[in-house]
Design a protein around this motif. Sequence first.
Motif, PDB file in Angstrom:
ATOM      1  N   SER A  17    -146.763  18.634 -19.306  1.00 23.88           N
ATOM      2  CA  SER A  17    -145.534  18.838 -20.069  1.00 23.88           C
ATOM      3  C   SER A  17    -144.472  19.422 -19.150  1.00 23.88           C
ATOM      4  CB  SER A  17    -145.780  19.793 -21.237  1.00 23.88           C
ATOM      5  OG  SER A  17    -146.687  19.251 -22.159  1.00 23.88           O
ATOM      6  N   LEU A  18    -143.211  19.200 -19.537  1.00 23.52           N
ATOM      7  CA  LEU A  18    -142.091  19.677 -18.741  1.00 23.52           C
ATOM      8  C   LEU A  18    -140.898  19.841 -19.671  1.00 23.52           C
ATOM      9  CD1 LEU A  18    -141.444  20.226 -15.724  1.00 23.52           C
ATOM     10  CD2 LEU A  18    -140.576  17.878 -15.613  1.00 23.52           C
ATOM     11  N   ARG A  19    -140.081  20.848 -19.437  1.00 24.88           N
ATOM     12  CA  ARG A  19    -138.865  21.015 -20.225  1.00 24.88           C
ATOM     13  C   ARG A  19    -137.660  20.961 -19.308  1.00 24.88           C
ATOM     14  NH1 ARG A  19    -136.593  25.951 -24.051  1.00 24.88           N
ATOM     15  NH2 ARG A  19    -136.100  26.886 -22.024  1.00 24.88           N
ATOM     16  N   LEU A  20    -136.758  20.064 -19.626  1.00 25.64           N
ATOM     17  CA  LEU A  20    -135.483  19.973 -18.935  1.00 25.64           C
ATOM     18  C   LEU A  20    -134.436  20.761 -19.696  1.00 25.64           C
ATOM     19  CD1 LEU A  20    -135.373  16.173 -18.009  1.00 25.64           C
ATOM     20  CD2 LEU A  20    -136.430  18.066 -16.759  1.00 25.64           C
ATOM     21  N   SER A  21    -133.521  21.349 -18.944  1.00 26.37           N
ATOM     22  CA  SER A  21    -132.419  22.085 -19.545  1.00 26.37           C
ATOM     23  C   SER A  21    -131.102  21.514 -19.049  1.00 26.37           C
ATOM     24  CB  SER A  21    -132.489  23.570 -19.168  1.00 26.37           C
ATOM     25  OG  SER A  21    -133.675  24.161 -19.616  1.00 26.37           O
ATOM     26  N   CYS A  22    -130.091  21.632 -19.887  1.00 30.94           N
ATOM     27  CA  CYS A  22    -128.750  21.197 -19.515  1.00 30.94           C
ATOM     28  C   CYS A  22    -127.779  22.286 -19.954  1.00 30.94           C
ATOM     29  CB  CYS A  22    -128.411  19.871 -20.171  1.00 30.94           C
ATOM     30  SG  CYS A  22    -126.701  19.338 -19.925  1.00 30.94           S
ATOM     31  N   ALA A  23    -127.116  22.892 -18.989  1.00 27.76           N
ATOM     32  CA  ALA A  23    -126.124  23.920 -19.278  1.00 27.76           C
ATOM     33  C   ALA A  23    -124.745  23.278 -19.321  1.00 27.76           C
ATOM     34  CB  ALA A  23    -126.173  24.994 -18.201  1.00 27.76           C
ATOM     35  N   ALA A  24    -123.992  23.576 -20.378  1.00 32.46           N
ATOM     36  CA  ALA A  24    -122.673  22.985 -20.568  1.00 32.46           C
ATOM     37  C   ALA A  24    -121.597  24.047 -20.484  1.00 32.46           C
ATOM     38  CB  ALA A  24    -122.604  22.276 -21.921  1.00 32.46           C
ATOM     39  N   SER A  25    -120.492  23.678 -19.835  1.00 31.27           N
ATOM     40  CA  SER A  25    -119.395  24.625 -19.693  1.00 31.27           C
ATOM     41  C   SER A  25    -118.375  24.505 -20.811  1.00 31.27           C
ATOM     42  CB  SER A  25    -118.693  24.398 -18.346  1.00 31.27           C
ATOM     43  OG  SER A  25    -118.037  23.128 -18.357  1.00 31.27           O
ATOM     44  N   ALA A  26    -118.597  23.596 -21.745  1.00 34.49           N
ATOM     45  CA  ALA A  26    -117.627  23.308 -22.809  1.00 34.49           C
ATOM     46  C   ALA A  26    -117.293  24.552 -23.613  1.00 34.49           C
ATOM     47  CB  ALA A  26    -118.188  22.228 -23.730  1.00 34.49           C
ATOM     48  N   ARG A  27    -116.010  24.757 -23.901  1.00 38.33           N
ATOM     49  CA  ARG A  27    -115.580  25.910 -24.687  1.00 38.33           C
ATOM     50  C   ARG A  27    -115.981  25.747 -26.150  1.00 38.33           C
ATOM     51  NH1 ARG A  27    -109.458  27.455 -23.501  1.00 38.33           N
ATOM     52  NH2 ARG A  27    -110.130  29.213 -24.775  1.00 38.33           N
ATOM     53  N   ALA A  28    -115.988  24.553 -26.638  1.00 34.83           N
ATOM     54  CA  ALA A  28    -116.394  24.296 -28.020  1.00 34.83           C
ATOM     55  C   ALA A  28    -117.607  23.379 -27.999  1.00 34.83           C
ATOM     56  CB  ALA A  28    -115.244  23.674 -28.793  1.00 34.83           C
ATOM     57  N   PHE A  29    -118.689  23.908 -27.469  1.00 38.24           N
ATOM     58  CA  PHE A  29    -119.893  23.096 -27.268  1.00 38.24           C
ATOM     59  C   PHE A  29    -120.384  22.472 -28.567  1.00 38.24           C
ATOM     60  CE2 PHE A  29    -123.539  21.579 -25.242  1.00 38.24           C
ATOM     61  CZ  PHE A  29    -124.690  21.990 -25.890  1.00 38.24           C
ATOM     62  N   ASN A  30    -120.175  23.166 -29.673  1.00 42.21           N
ATOM     63  CA  ASN A  30    -120.695  22.655 -30.937  1.00 42.21           C
ATOM     64  C   ASN A  30    -119.870  21.518 -31.512  1.00 42.21           C
ATOM     65  OD1 ASN A  30    -118.479  24.065 -31.762  1.00 42.21           O
ATOM     66  ND2 ASN A  30    -119.564  25.430 -33.151  1.00 42.21           N
ATOM     67  N   THR A  31    -118.877  21.062 -30.775  1.00 41.78           N
ATOM     68  CA  THR A  31    -118.135  19.874 -31.205  1.00 41.78           C
ATOM     69  C   THR A  31    -118.626  18.619 -30.491  1.00 41.78           C
ATOM     70  OG1 THR A  31    -116.412  20.172 -29.531  1.00 41.78           O
ATOM     71  CG2 THR A  31    -116.067  21.220 -31.688  1.00 41.78           C
ATOM     72  N   TYR A  32    -119.638  18.775 -29.627  1.00 43.00           N
ATOM     73  CA  TYR A  32    -120.132  17.651 -28.849  1.00 43.00           C
ATOM     74  C   TYR A  32    -121.500  17.196 -29.340  1.00 43.00           C
ATOM     75  CZ  TYR A  32    -116.572  18.610 -25.319  1.00 43.00           C
ATOM     76  OH  TYR A  32    -115.385  18.790 -24.661  1.00 43.00           O
ATOM     77  N   ALA A  33    -121.649  15.903 -29.459  1.00 39.38           N
ATOM     78  CA  ALA A  33    -122.988  15.342 -29.554  1.00 39.38           C
ATOM     79  C   ALA A  33    -123.532  15.266 -28.132  1.00 39.38           C
ATOM     80  CB  ALA A  33    -122.945  13.943 -30.169  1.00 39.38           C
ATOM     81  N   MET A  34    -124.846  15.414 -27.985  1.00 37.43           N
ATOM     82  CA  MET A  34    -125.452  15.457 -26.659  1.00 37.43           C
ATOM     83  C   MET A  34    -126.575  14.441 -26.549  1.00 37.43           C
ATOM     84  SD  MET A  34    -123.726  17.836 -25.168  1.00 37.43           S
ATOM     85  CE  MET A  34    -124.726  18.057 -23.684  1.00 37.43           C
TER      86      MET A  34
END
Length: 128
Positions: A17-34
């Motif tokens: 198993s492995l977990r990938l992470s993605c850090a986002a710099s977006a100011r309104a991250f909750n307005t983005y689908a990912m």
Amino acid sequence: QVQLIESGGTLVQAGDSLRLSCAASARAFNTYAMGWFRQAPGERREFVAALNWNGATTYYSDSVKGRFTISRDNAKNFVYLQMNRLKPEDTAVYYCAARLMGGSDLATLSSAPKYDYWGQGTQVTVSS
């Protein structure tokens, strides 16, 4: 402008198993689908998984359904891809992508051109 930085890729054995992470710099991250996409050498970039702005709706490709789980933490501006029972055919560079607003149906979120921002990718190698 949104910056996405993936991490967590490494060399593992089949079944791990492995977990990938993605850090986002977006100011309104909750307005983005990912979404997560992957690209193996000589292959086209393919859809892996995606979720809407609050994580309530998720989509997976048939090849990873039941093994991978996408999730997000809007308080920390992170999106994750938990990958279980990895197979050699999962070997690829994995990319995180962000889509600002708009449709959040499967046809939209599984289409790479629909995304506005991309990370640089992280390599996952699964040995047999």
